[in-house]
Write a protein that holds these residues in place. Structure first.
Motif, PDB file in Angstrom:
ATOM      1  N   THR A   1      -5.340   3.229   3.490  1.00 57.68           N
ATOM      2  CA  THR A   1      -6.287   4.320   3.672  1.00 57.68           C
ATOM      3  C   THR A   1      -5.880   5.167   4.869  1.00 57.68           C
ATOM      4  OG1 THR A   1      -7.696   2.765   4.900  1.00 57.68           O
ATOM      5  CG2 THR A   1      -8.275   3.207   2.599  1.00 57.68           C
ATOM      6  N   LEU A   2      -6.063   6.460   4.733  1.00 58.09           N
ATOM      7  CA  LEU A   2      -5.734   7.390   5.806  1.00 58.09           C
ATOM      8  C   LEU A   2      -6.901   7.555   6.772  1.00 58.09           C
ATOM      9  CD1 LEU A   2      -4.088   9.982   3.434  1.00 58.09           C
ATOM     10  CD2 LEU A   2      -2.883   8.461   4.985  1.00 58.09           C
ATOM     11  N   ALA A   3      -8.129   7.327   6.285  1.00 60.16           N
ATOM     12  CA  ALA A   3      -9.326   7.475   7.104  1.00 60.16           C
ATOM     13  C   ALA A   3      -9.536   6.252   7.996  1.00 60.16           C
ATOM     14  CB  ALA A   3     -10.548   7.697   6.212  1.00 60.16           C
ATOM     15  N   GLY A   4     -10.503   6.380   8.914  1.00 61.23           N
ATOM     16  CA  GLY A   4     -10.718   5.335   9.894  1.00 61.23           C
ATOM     17  C   GLY A   4     -11.619   4.201   9.455  1.00 61.23           C
ATOM     18  N   SER A   5     -12.470   4.422   8.444  1.00 57.43           N
ATOM     19  CA  SER A   5     -13.414   3.372   8.053  1.00 57.43           C
ATOM     20  C   SER A   5     -14.017   3.719   6.697  1.00 57.43           C
ATOM     21  CB  SER A   5     -14.541   3.238   9.092  1.00 57.43           C
ATOM     22  OG  SER A   5     -15.266   4.455   9.179  1.00 57.43           O
ATOM     23  N   GLY A   6     -14.760   2.773   6.134  1.00 57.45           N
ATOM     24  CA  GLY A   6     -15.436   3.030   4.869  1.00 57.45           C
ATOM     25  C   GLY A   6     -15.682   1.758   4.086  1.00 57.45           C
ATOM     26  N   ASN A   7     -16.174   1.950   2.882  1.00 55.88           N
ATOM     27  CA  ASN A   7     -16.534   0.872   1.977  1.00 55.88           C
ATOM     28  C   ASN A   7     -15.337  -0.038   1.701  1.00 55.88           C
ATOM     29  OD1 ASN A   7     -17.276  -0.628  -0.329  1.00 55.88           O
ATOM     30  ND2 ASN A   7     -18.623   0.993  -1.052  1.00 55.88           N
ATOM     31  N   PHE A   8     -15.500  -1.340   1.907  1.00 56.63           N
ATOM     32  CA  PHE A   8     -14.422  -2.289   1.649  1.00 56.63           C
ATOM     33  C   PHE A   8     -14.218  -2.532   0.155  1.00 56.63           C
ATOM     34  CE2 PHE A   8     -14.852  -3.002   6.082  1.00 56.63           C
ATOM     35  CZ  PHE A   8     -13.748  -3.709   6.523  1.00 56.63           C
ATOM     36  N   TYR A   9     -15.228  -2.215  -0.659  1.00 56.09           N
ATOM     37  CA  TYR A   9     -15.143  -2.450  -2.097  1.00 56.09           C
ATOM     38  C   TYR A   9     -14.654  -1.213  -2.845  1.00 56.09           C
ATOM     39  CZ  TYR A   9     -18.190  -6.285  -0.649  1.00 56.09           C
ATOM     40  OH  TYR A   9     -18.729  -7.374   0.007  1.00 56.09           O
ATOM     41  N   TYR A  10     -14.770  -0.045  -2.209  1.00 56.98           N
ATOM     42  CA  TYR A  10     -14.373   1.217  -2.839  1.00 56.98           C
ATOM     43  C   TYR A  10     -13.956   2.190  -1.735  1.00 56.98           C
ATOM     44  CZ  TYR A  10     -14.762   5.360  -5.898  1.00 56.98           C
ATOM     45  OH  TYR A  10     -14.514   6.516  -6.616  1.00 56.98           O
ATOM     46  N   PRO A  11     -12.826   1.932  -1.081  1.00 51.53           N
ATOM     47  CA  PRO A  11     -12.440   2.723   0.085  1.00 51.53           C
ATOM     48  C   PRO A  11     -12.032   4.147  -0.267  1.00 51.53           C
ATOM     49  CG  PRO A  11     -10.715   1.164  -0.483  1.00 51.53           C
ATOM     50  CD  PRO A  11     -11.884   0.832  -1.353  1.00 51.53           C
ATOM     51  N   SER A  12     -12.429   5.078   0.580  1.00 56.41           N
ATOM     52  CA  SER A  12     -12.003   6.461   0.409  1.00 56.41           C
ATOM     53  C   SER A  12     -10.606   6.632   0.969  1.00 56.41           C
ATOM     54  CB  SER A  12     -12.978   7.403   1.113  1.00 56.41           C
ATOM     55  OG  SER A  12     -12.941   7.184   2.516  1.00 56.41           O
ATOM     56  N   THR A  13      -9.924   7.660   0.530  1.00 56.36           N
ATOM     57  CA  THR A  13      -8.546   8.019   0.910  1.00 56.36           C
ATOM     58  C   THR A  13      -7.543   6.914   0.598  1.00 56.36           C
ATOM     59  OG1 THR A  13      -8.565   7.270   3.250  1.00 56.36           O
ATOM     60  CG2 THR A  13      -9.457   9.470   2.779  1.00 56.36           C
ATOM     61  N   LEU A  14      -7.841   6.056  -0.359  1.00 57.16           N
ATOM     62  CA  LEU A  14      -6.885   5.018  -0.746  1.00 57.16           C
ATOM     63  C   LEU A  14      -5.650   5.694  -1.334  1.00 57.16           C
ATOM     64  CD1 LEU A  14      -6.463   1.941  -0.908  1.00 57.16           C
ATOM     65  CD2 LEU A  14      -7.371   2.036  -3.238  1.00 57.16           C
ATOM     66  N   THR A  15      -4.491   5.354  -0.788  1.00 55.57           N
ATOM     67  CA  THR A  15      -3.263   6.092  -1.085  1.00 55.57           C
ATOM     68  C   THR A  15      -2.103   5.141  -1.326  1.00 55.57           C
ATOM     69  OG1 THR A  15      -4.003   7.912   0.344  1.00 55.57           O
ATOM     70  CG2 THR A  15      -1.649   7.812  -0.145  1.00 55.57           C
ATOM     71  N   ARG A  16      -1.318   5.456  -2.335  1.00 51.85           N
ATOM     72  CA  ARG A  16      -0.039   4.760  -2.531  1.00 51.85           C
ATOM     73  C   ARG A  16       1.066   5.787  -2.333  1.00 51.85           C
ATOM     74  NH1 ARG A  16       0.967   0.036  -4.610  1.00 51.85           N
ATOM     75  NH2 ARG A  16      -0.972  -0.090  -5.823  1.00 51.85           N
ATOM     76  N   ASP A  17       1.917   5.539  -1.349  1.00 58.11           N
ATOM     77  CA  ASP A  17       2.917   6.522  -0.940  1.00 58.11           C
ATOM     78  C   ASP A  17       2.189   7.821  -0.568  1.00 58.11           C
ATOM     79  OD1 ASP A  17       4.850   4.577  -1.281  1.00 58.11           O
ATOM     80  OD2 ASP A  17       5.227   5.156  -3.370  1.00 58.11           O
ATOM     81  N   ASN A  18       2.309   8.881  -1.355  1.00 58.36           N
ATOM     82  CA  ASN A  18       1.584  10.124  -1.033  1.00 58.36           C
ATOM     83  C   ASN A  18       0.502  10.464  -2.060  1.00 58.36           C
ATOM     84  OD1 ASN A  18       2.907  10.869   1.366  1.00 58.36           O
ATOM     85  ND2 ASN A  18       4.605  11.795   0.235  1.00 58.36           N
ATOM     86  N   GLU A  19       0.173   9.515  -2.930  1.00 58.06           N
ATOM     87  CA  GLU A  19      -0.738   9.792  -4.034  1.00 58.06           C
ATOM     88  C   GLU A  19      -2.075   9.076  -3.851  1.00 58.06           C
ATOM     89  OE1 GLU A  19      -1.020   9.091  -8.906  1.00 58.06           O
ATOM     90  OE2 GLU A  19       0.783   8.516  -7.778  1.00 58.06           O
ATOM     91  N   ASN A  20      -3.170   9.825  -4.022  1.00 59.24           N
ATOM     92  CA  ASN A  20      -4.497   9.230  -3.949  1.00 59.24           C
ATOM     93  C   ASN A  20      -4.719   8.328  -5.162  1.00 59.24           C
ATOM     94  OD1 ASN A  20      -7.535   9.146  -4.682  1.00 59.24           O
ATOM     95  ND2 ASN A  20      -7.534   9.887  -2.576  1.00 59.24           N
ATOM     96  N   ILE A  21      -5.148   7.080  -4.894  1.00 54.98           N
ATOM     97  CA  ILE A  21      -5.337   6.110  -5.979  1.00 54.98           C
ATOM     98  C   ILE A  21      -6.707   5.436  -5.857  1.00 54.98           C
ATOM     99  CG2 ILE A  21      -2.888   5.670  -6.383  1.00 54.98           C
ATOM    100  CD1 ILE A  21      -3.317   3.070  -4.646  1.00 54.98           C
ATOM    101  N   GLU A  22      -7.711   6.180  -5.407  1.00 55.14           N
ATOM    102  CA  GLU A  22      -9.038   5.585  -5.249  1.00 55.14           C
ATOM    103  C   GLU A  22      -9.532   4.944  -6.542  1.00 55.14           C
ATOM    104  OE1 GLU A  22     -11.713   8.449  -3.652  1.00 55.14           O
ATOM    105  OE2 GLU A  22     -10.511   8.811  -1.857  1.00 55.14           O
TER     106      GLU A  22
END
Length: 542
Positions: free
Chosen positions: A148-169
């Protein structure tokens, strides 16, 4: 010709012997929470690393998430990297909230030294977290990234979840998804793939957990392990922790335990005890889950034949966090904090009528438990008294560490990690990178301490965060809780910072202030008043 071939062969052999580097950082955990530093949390795998490696008792971070990450990765002080506070743009040079081009990361340096570089977990050193910029992980030296790029959030559904440069929330929309586990599992996958694809190449792996940062989200099976573990309450548990730490040799028996935070009641007078215990149970479960994941990583290193030749470093980005959350209505919750995988509303805030743990809750464990986490020290995350900056620091390196289970008491800080890795890998720190002049490294290598407990030469260590400031020279520490006055402590006699000696040694105070001011000027530290003025103007424009 034969001589050239022999030289090339030796060069390849030396490269093959370079160790892998595994750097593990966790988030908002106090100095004494894990078992090998005296805590009640079950951390068998971290304990194992400590028993087979070394524990440092006076290693320091920089008191807050983003600045610590910037300093750890670059070997510079955070203001030199552009992360003077957090990732907001607070205006002047050094406070843009983006990792700047006057620094290089460990990943950038090691990739030039022919390492493969991988990261899983929290980034939190980029201002823009929705569009790819030159401050994202792949753009700062990592070959692969999950997190995740962000500083905090839901552990079950995190925001800004990223693989390489692609958002994969969308990948988190799985009933079994839990972010701490995913960080560990991706680290395992990177190691396995690396060994298969690059068997003769060393790797650098950065694993940056969000646990146990709020919100208090943990799996029920992990929470259940801690039922009644904390029912003695924060007062008694602080006493018991300190006793264990003294018996371990982590603390000097002559130091005094700081008083309970004066904003908090005695445990016997605390309301809602069942809820209070549950808060600490969930917090402990978050650390437990991380330790389980570290165990899977260690097992993978062993199974792939990499453990013996891997240098492992573990630490926390700041002390325990005393932040509390007032209850608010669903429509007032910040977007990334109010989301759930099912779309259900979040009960936001530290509400005693709601037990934390599930993704429909958003709570923190609060001041009194943070006071326990930071036993025996004063204050918390944000401050640069010991409670804000002291971190457990574990070093494990079977090939080099012979004195297994020993404790090291020399004072070191985040800038020393880059210097140590450069020393161990023989990687060259660049004067320029991609056409930009790079600040010289600030730290000193700790490699010699891995084989000897000789104390380091006296040197100055410095901190500043949100006006809270400190300078340490040898056993003397000058520290300020902004906007208060400077305090002076003898860390050999009083590391818990109870007996202020500033009035007794005014000349030393002035000498250390001069050193601090020189450092602050050189590293781009701006007066807190100026930063607050810029922030106020920015908020008025919104």
């Amino acid at each position: 010709m034969i001589r050239d071939e022999e030289a090339e062969k030796r060069s390849h052999e030396q490269e093959a012997r370079r160790p892998n580097i595994l750097l593990i950082l966790n988030d908002d955990m106090g100095y004494s929470d894990i078992g090998c530093y005296g805590g009640e949390v079950d951390t068998p795998f971290l304990n194992q690393l400590a028993e087979q490696g070394l524990r440092f008792t006076q290693f320091y971070n920089t008191a807050r998430c983003s600045p610590s990450r910037a300093s750890l990765l670059t070997g510079l002080h955070p203001h030199q990297t552009g992360i003077g506070v957090l990732v907001d743009d607070d205006g002047p040079e050094g406070y843009q909230g983006n990792l700047n081009k006057q620094c290089v990361t460990i990943a950038e340096v090691l990739r030039q030294a022919k390492y493969r570089t991988y990261m899983s977990g929290k980034w939190h050193i980029a201002n823009n977290i929705s569009e790819v910029t030159d401050t994202w992980p792949l753009q700062r030296g990592f070959d692969r990234y999950y997190g995740t790029l962000a500083g905090s959030g839901n552990f079950y559904y995190p925001s800004t979840l990223t693989r390489d440069n692609e958002n994969i929330e969308h990948e988190a929309l799985n009933k079994d998804y839990y972010y701490t586990d995913a960080i560990s599992d991706e680290a395992v996958r990177f190691i396995k793939e690396h060994v298969e694809e690059y068997p003769d190449t060393p790797f650098f792996q950065y694993v940056a957990y969000t646990a146990p940062h709020w919100p208090l989200h943990a799996k029920e099976d992990d929470i259940a392990k801690y039922k009644d573990r904390f029912n003695a309450g924060w007062d008694q548990l602080r006493i018991e922790r300190m006793q264990r730490m003294q018996e371990m040799g982590i603390l000097n028996a002559g130091w005094s335990l700081t008083d309970r935070d004066n904003s908090q009641p005695a445990w016997e007078d605390a309301a809602h005890k069942e809820w209070e215990q549950r808060r600490m149970e969930v917090y402990a479960a978050q650390i437990d889950s991380m330790d389980q994941g570290i165990g899977r990583i260690l097992q993978t290193l062993e199974e792939t034949g990499q453990l013996e030749q891997t240098l492992i470093l573990f630490l926390s980005d700041n002390g325990g966090c005393a932040e509390e959350f007032e209850p608010v209505q669903p429509n007032k919750i910040p977007k990334n904090w109010g989301r759930t995988s099912t779309g259900a509303d979040v009960a936001f805030g530290n509400r005693p009528d709601v037990m934390p743990g599930a993704e429909t809750t958003f709570q923190s464990y609060g001041t009194a438990w943070a006071n326990l986490s930071n036993t025996p020290f004063r204050l918390y995350k944000h401050w640069v008294h010991e409670g804000g900056i002291a971190t457990p620091f574990i070093v494990h390196w079977p090939e080099a560490i012979q004195s297994k289970g020993e404790i090291r008491h020399m004072a070191c800080q985040l800038t020393d990690v880059m210097a140590t890795i450069l020393d161990i890998t023989n990687a060259a720190y660049p004067a320029t990178y991609n056409g930009h002049a790079i600040c010289p490294p600030e730290g000193k290598s700790m490699k010699k301490f891995f084989v000897s407990d000789d104390h380091a030469e006296d040197r100055f260590l410095f901190w500043e965060h949100e006006g809270n400031a400190a300078v340490r020279e040898g056993n003397w520490k000058l520290v300020k809780n902004y906007p208060g006055k400077w305090e002076l402590f003898d860390m050999a006699q009083d590391r818990t910072e109870i007996y202020n000696l500033a009035d007794q040694y005014p000349e030393r105070v002035q000498q250390m202030i001069v050193q601090y001011d020189r450092w602050a000027t050189r590293c781009g530290v701006k007066p807190r008043e100026k930063i607050l003025e810029i922030i106020a103007k920015r908020n008025r424009r919104k």
